[in-house]
Write a protein that holds these residues in place. Structure first.
Motif, PDB file in Angstrom:
ATOM      1  N   ALA A 132      -4.191  73.999  53.592  1.00 19.74           N
ATOM      2  CA  ALA A 132      -4.857  75.035  52.807  1.00 19.74           C
ATOM      3  C   ALA A 132      -4.956  74.594  51.352  1.00 19.74           C
ATOM      4  CB  ALA A 132      -4.074  76.333  52.911  1.00 19.74           C
ATOM      5  N   MET A 133      -6.096  74.847  50.752  1.00 17.56           N
ATOM      6  CA  MET A 133      -6.325  74.452  49.360  1.00 17.56           C
ATOM      7  C   MET A 133      -6.765  75.669  48.562  1.00 17.56           C
ATOM      8  SD  MET A 133      -6.526  71.986  47.164  1.00 17.56           S
ATOM      9  CE  MET A 133      -7.437  71.101  45.940  1.00 17.56           C
ATOM     10  N   ILE A 134      -6.156  75.861  47.416  1.00 16.51           N
ATOM     11  CA  ILE A 134      -6.535  76.933  46.504  1.00 16.51           C
ATOM     12  C   ILE A 134      -7.247  76.297  45.315  1.00 16.51           C
ATOM     13  CG2 ILE A 134      -5.708  78.764  44.972  1.00 16.51           C
ATOM     14  CD1 ILE A 134      -5.235  79.504  47.824  1.00 16.51           C
ATOM     15  N   ASP A 135      -8.524  76.616  45.163  1.00 15.85           N
ATOM     16  CA  ASP A 135      -9.318  76.134  44.035  1.00 15.85           C
ATOM     17  C   ASP A 135      -9.507  77.280  43.054  1.00 15.85           C
ATOM     18  OD1 ASP A 135      -9.827  73.516  45.002  1.00 15.85           O
ATOM     19  OD2 ASP A 135     -11.389  74.309  46.315  1.00 15.85           O
ATOM     20  N   ILE A 136      -8.988  77.127  41.869  1.00 17.02           N
ATOM     21  CA  ILE A 136      -9.158  78.144  40.832  1.00 17.02           C
ATOM     22  C   ILE A 136     -10.117  77.591  39.793  1.00 17.02           C
ATOM     23  CG2 ILE A 136      -8.030  79.481  39.021  1.00 17.02           C
ATOM     24  CD1 ILE A 136      -5.538  79.507  40.766  1.00 17.02           C
ATOM     25  N   GLU A 137     -11.129  78.373  39.508  1.00 12.08           N
ATOM     26  CA  GLU A 137     -12.167  77.957  38.579  1.00 12.08           C
ATOM     27  C   GLU A 137     -12.324  79.030  37.504  1.00 12.08           C
ATOM     28  OE1 GLU A 137     -16.846  77.075  39.127  1.00 12.08           O
ATOM     29  OE2 GLU A 137     -15.525  76.411  40.741  1.00 12.08           O
ATOM     30  N   TYR A 138     -12.309  78.609  36.269  1.00 11.03           N
ATOM     31  CA  TYR A 138     -12.532  79.523  35.145  1.00 11.03           C
ATOM     32  C   TYR A 138     -13.841  79.118  34.496  1.00 11.03           C
ATOM     33  CZ  TYR A 138     -11.828  81.675  30.520  1.00 11.03           C
ATOM     34  OH  TYR A 138     -11.966  82.394  29.360  1.00 11.03           O
ATOM     35  N   ARG A 139     -14.829  79.999  34.598  1.00  8.65           N
ATOM     36  CA  ARG A 139     -16.139  79.750  33.986  1.00  8.65           C
ATOM     37  C   ARG A 139     -16.260  80.651  32.763  1.00  8.65           C
ATOM     38  NH1 ARG A 139     -19.793  80.262  39.415  1.00  8.65           N
ATOM     39  NH2 ARG A 139     -18.568  78.817  40.684  1.00  8.65           N
ATOM     40  N   CYS A 175       0.010  74.743  38.257  1.00  9.21           N
ATOM     41  CA  CYS A 175       1.174  73.856  38.210  1.00  9.21           C
ATOM     42  C   CYS A 175       2.333  74.460  39.006  1.00  9.21           C
ATOM     43  CB  CYS A 175       1.574  73.601  36.765  1.00  9.21           C
ATOM     44  SG  CYS A 175       2.944  72.451  36.592  1.00  9.21           S
ATOM     45  N   GLU A 176       2.572  75.763  38.856  1.00  9.41           N
ATOM     46  CA  GLU A 176       3.637  76.436  39.615  1.00  9.41           C
ATOM     47  C   GLU A 176       3.368  76.351  41.116  1.00  9.41           C
ATOM     48  OE1 GLU A 176       4.471  80.470  38.405  1.00  9.41           O
ATOM     49  OE2 GLU A 176       4.343  79.914  36.288  1.00  9.41           O
ATOM     50  N   MET A 177       2.106  76.539  41.516  1.00 11.84           N
ATOM     51  CA  MET A 177       1.772  76.459  42.936  1.00 11.84           C
ATOM     52  C   MET A 177       1.988  75.042  43.457  1.00 11.84           C
ATOM     53  SD  MET A 177      -1.500  78.948  43.536  1.00 11.84           S
ATOM     54  CE  MET A 177      -2.521  78.307  42.243  1.00 11.84           C
ATOM     55  N   GLN A 178       1.589  74.055  42.685  1.00 12.23           N
ATOM     56  CA  GLN A 178       1.767  72.666  43.102  1.00 12.23           C
ATOM     57  C   GLN A 178       3.247  72.322  43.235  1.00 12.23           C
ATOM     58  OE1 GLN A 178      -0.546  70.702  40.070  1.00 12.23           O
ATOM     59  NE2 GLN A 178      -2.415  70.774  41.296  1.00 12.23           N
ATOM     60  N   MET A 179       4.072  72.851  42.343  1.00 15.25           N
ATOM     61  CA  MET A 179       5.513  72.611  42.434  1.00 15.25           C
ATOM     62  C   MET A 179       6.110  73.277  43.668  1.00 15.25           C
ATOM     63  SD  MET A 179       6.683  72.483  38.392  1.00 15.25           S
ATOM     64  CE  MET A 179       7.575  73.957  38.515  1.00 15.25           C
ATOM     65  N   ALA A 180       5.438  74.313  44.185  1.00 14.37           N
ATOM     66  CA  ALA A 180       5.880  74.996  45.406  1.00 14.37           C
ATOM     67  C   ALA A 180       5.188  74.410  46.645  1.00 14.37           C
ATOM     68  CB  ALA A 180       5.591  76.489  45.299  1.00 14.37           C
ATOM     69  N   ASP A 181       4.612  73.223  46.507  1.00 15.92           N
ATOM     70  CA  ASP A 181       3.918  72.520  47.593  1.00 15.92           C
ATOM     71  C   ASP A 181       2.712  73.271  48.142  1.00 15.92           C
ATOM     72  OD1 ASP A 181       5.355  70.184  47.536  1.00 15.92           O
ATOM     73  OD2 ASP A 181       6.846  70.874  48.979  1.00 15.92           O
ATOM     74  N   ILE A 182       2.030  74.010  47.290  1.00 18.27           N
ATOM     75  CA  ILE A 182       0.770  74.651  47.663  1.00 18.27           C
ATOM     76  C   ILE A 182      -0.331  73.798  47.057  1.00 18.27           C
ATOM     77  CG2 ILE A 182      -0.688  76.688  47.408  1.00 18.27           C
ATOM     78  CD1 ILE A 182       1.913  78.322  47.178  1.00 18.27           C
ATOM     79  N   SER A 183      -1.178  73.258  47.910  1.00 18.56           N
ATOM     80  CA  SER A 183      -2.263  72.401  47.448  1.00 18.56           C
ATOM     81  C   SER A 183      -3.245  73.237  46.626  1.00 18.56           C
ATOM     82  CB  SER A 183      -2.967  71.788  48.667  1.00 18.56           C
ATOM     83  OG  SER A 183      -3.957  70.903  48.258  1.00 18.56           O
ATOM     84  N   SER A 184      -3.393  72.875  45.365  1.00 19.83           N
ATOM     85  CA  SER A 184      -4.238  73.667  44.479  1.00 19.83           C
ATOM     86  C   SER A 184      -4.787  72.795  43.361  1.00 19.83           C
ATOM     87  CB  SER A 184      -3.456  74.844  43.901  1.00 19.83           C
ATOM     88  OG  SER A 184      -2.286  74.383  43.260  1.00 19.83           O
ATOM     89  N   LYS A 185      -5.888  73.269  42.790  1.00 15.04           N
ATOM     90  CA  LYS A 185      -6.449  72.577  41.634  1.00 15.04           C
ATOM     91  C   LYS A 185      -7.113  73.592  40.725  1.00 15.04           C
ATOM     92  CE  LYS A 185     -11.059  71.340  43.190  1.00 15.04           C
ATOM     93  NZ  LYS A 185     -12.032  70.294  43.402  1.00 15.04           N
TER      94      LYS A 185
END
Length: 131
Positions: A2-9, A37-47
């Motif tokens: 699962a990947m969480i993509d967060i985008e701020y426009r 960064c917090e999600m990545q440290m919790a092994d949640i694939s995110s960008k």
């Protein structure tokens, strides 16, 4: 995975009039970058991607606006009896209520709502996953 993509426009700086939680595009971008960064440290694939746009400032999670993700969610604040500070004196704050925000200014969105929208997205993309 699962990947969480967060985008701020963003198209402009948030209005300086009034009391908003994040006073600039940079402050909002830094806040979202820290969440990722917090999600990545919790092994949640995110960008996280921050980009200029011609539309109104908005946060998107996996392509959906955060306002659409929040629509229909029942947000509940922790009850006092559920907290870990039972029997202790609690600090009383005189600020704005947690869920009070200017819906026309995305930079004013409360932390609890951003995290609920991300959690909903994560739950939706992992619900059919077999471990």
């Amino acid at each position: 995975m699962a990947m969480i993509d967060i985008e701020y426009r963003y198209s402009c700086e948030p209005p300086q009039a009034g009391n908003i939680r994040r006073q600039s595009v940079k402050e909002m971008s830094d806040y979202l970058r820290e969440l990722v960064c917090e999600m990545q440290m919790a092994d949640i694939s995110s960008k996280f991607v921050c980009m200029e746009s011609e539309e109104q400032n908005m946060i998107f999670v996996n392509g959906k606006s955060i306002l659409d993700l929040l629509r229909g969610l029942e947000i509940r604040m922790p009850e006092t009896e559920d907290s870990c500070d039972q029997g202790k004196l609690s600090i009383v704050s005189m600020g704005r209520p947690t869920l009070d925000w200017n819906r026309d200014v995305i930079e004013d969105i409360p932390d609890v709502l951003v995290k609920n929208a991300i959690s909903k997205t994560y739950a939706d993309i992992t619900k059919d996953r077999i471990l």
